[in-house]
Design an enzyme around this catalytic site. Structure first.
Site, mmCIF file in Angstrom:
data_model
loop_
_atom_site.group_PDB
_atom_site.id
_atom_site.type_symbol
_atom_site.label_atom_id
_atom_site.label_comp_id
_atom_site.label_asym_id
_atom_site.label_seq_id
_atom_site.Cartn_x
_atom_site.Cartn_y
_atom_site.Cartn_z
ATOM 1 N N PRO A 175 0.828 -1.208 0.000
ATOM 2 C CA PRO A 175 0.000 0.000 0.000
ATOM 3 C C PRO A 175 0.866 1.264 0.000
ATOM 4 O O PRO A 175 1.801 1.385 0.794
ATOM 5 C CB PRO A 175 -0.798 -0.128 1.303
ATOM 6 C CG PRO A 175 -0.781 -1.584 1.625
ATOM 7 C CD PRO A 175 0.541 -2.088 1.137
ATOM 8 N N GLU A 176 0.576 2.180 -0.904
ATOM 9 C CA GLU A 176 1.319 3.443 -0.984
ATOM 10 C C GLU A 176 0.399 4.582 -0.561
ATOM 11 O O GLU A 176 -0.704 4.362 -0.066
ATOM 12 C CB GLU A 176 1.837 3.634 -2.413
ATOM 13 C CG GLU A 176 2.786 2.545 -2.889
ATOM 14 C CD GLU A 176 4.139 2.573 -2.176
ATOM 15 O OE1 GLU A 176 4.420 3.533 -1.426
ATOM 16 O OE2 GLU A 176 4.911 1.617 -2.360
#
Length: 271
Positions: free
Chosen positions: A2-3
């Site tokens: 996840p960014e």
């Protein structure tokens, strides 16, 4: 992994529902990357004021103290009033008067850490070196350009490092560099002011669109209400090695930079 867009989408999906809730219980599963740093029962009775974000960290402000939440490589949050019984990969639960916030993390590289304040040593250790927020007013073109001039690493790796601008993960770095017409291997300090300006605008554009699309779901990411992301469906270069460029028909190339996959168009990104 996840960014920034995925973390921001997660934040937005439960912030309104949990604000004002009172903590009823806290339970832990298997150890995560860092310990909670307080006894779970010490959080009972406190209320949730709001949920902010700094880079890839969610900052849950309590009536006393903060919870810093990082999703690691495979983590995801769920928030609902009626979640099923915890599973083998559920390692943190914050049970409140408005529902249960649960962290699921199969690889356990994520973390939930309690700090008394954002100026505490642990908070500074985790947040102190993070770069400018690309979707906020603190992301200034002048500072970005000056920062590039001080860095001799390839521009893609500068973006991933997160010390100049935070949250431009692997997918979004490849997409922003394509949009700006910059080769990922170009040394950052060699970028002209016009190129730096194009990249600055491209970063903001790509990340904003990714948030609007709910992030990117390549494997199992979904927001706290279970919704997947769709940005990957409009990617111009990421994951398209061997396919024709959507702009010029040149075959998209793949190379490795710092053990990460980089995708680019040799024609649209000449230098």
């Amino acid at each position: 992994m996840p960014e920034l867009p995925e973390v921001e989408v997660t934040r937005r999906s439960f912030v309104d529902a949990i604000e004002g809730a009172q903590v009823l219980a806290v339970s832990l599963g298997k150890p995560l990357r860092w310990p909670l740093a307080c006894l779970p029962q010490e959080l009972v009775g406190r209320s949730v004021k709001t949920v902010d974000r700094r880079g890839k960290y969610l900052l849950i402000a309590l009536s006393q103290g903060w919870l810093l939440v990082h999703l690691g490589m495979s983590g995801s949050l769920r928030f609902a009033a009626d979640l099923p019984a915890p599973g083998v990969h559920d390692h943190f639960e914050l049970v409140t008067t408005r529902g249960c916030l649960r962290l699921n993390d199969p690889r356990r590289f994520g973390a939930v850490v309690y700090v008394e304040s954002l100026s505490s040593p642990m908070a500074i250790k985790l947040l102190g070196r993070l770069g400018m927020e690309p979707l906020s007013e603190t992301f200034e073109l002048g500072l970005f350009t000056q920062g590039l001039k001080r860095r001799k690493m390839p521009i893609k790796q500068v973006l991933l490092a997160g010390e100049l601008v935070v949250g431009v993960g692997n997918i979004y770095a490849s997409e922003a560099l394509f949009l700006a017409g910059i080769r990922p291997t170009s040394p950052a300090h060699t970028l002209s002011r016009p190129k730096a300006a194009r990249l600055y605008a491209a970063i903001r554009d790509v990340l904003a669109r990714a948030v609007e699309q709910g992030g990117s779901t390549l494997r199992d990411f979904s927001s706290s209400d279970g919704k997947p992301g769709y940005f990957q469906l409009e990617a111009m270069v990421y994951g398209r090695a061997g396919l024709p460029c959507k702009r010029c028909d040149t075959v998209i190339k793949l190379l490795r930079q710092g053990q990460r996959s980089t995708f680019y168009c040799p024609t649209c990104q000449k230098a």
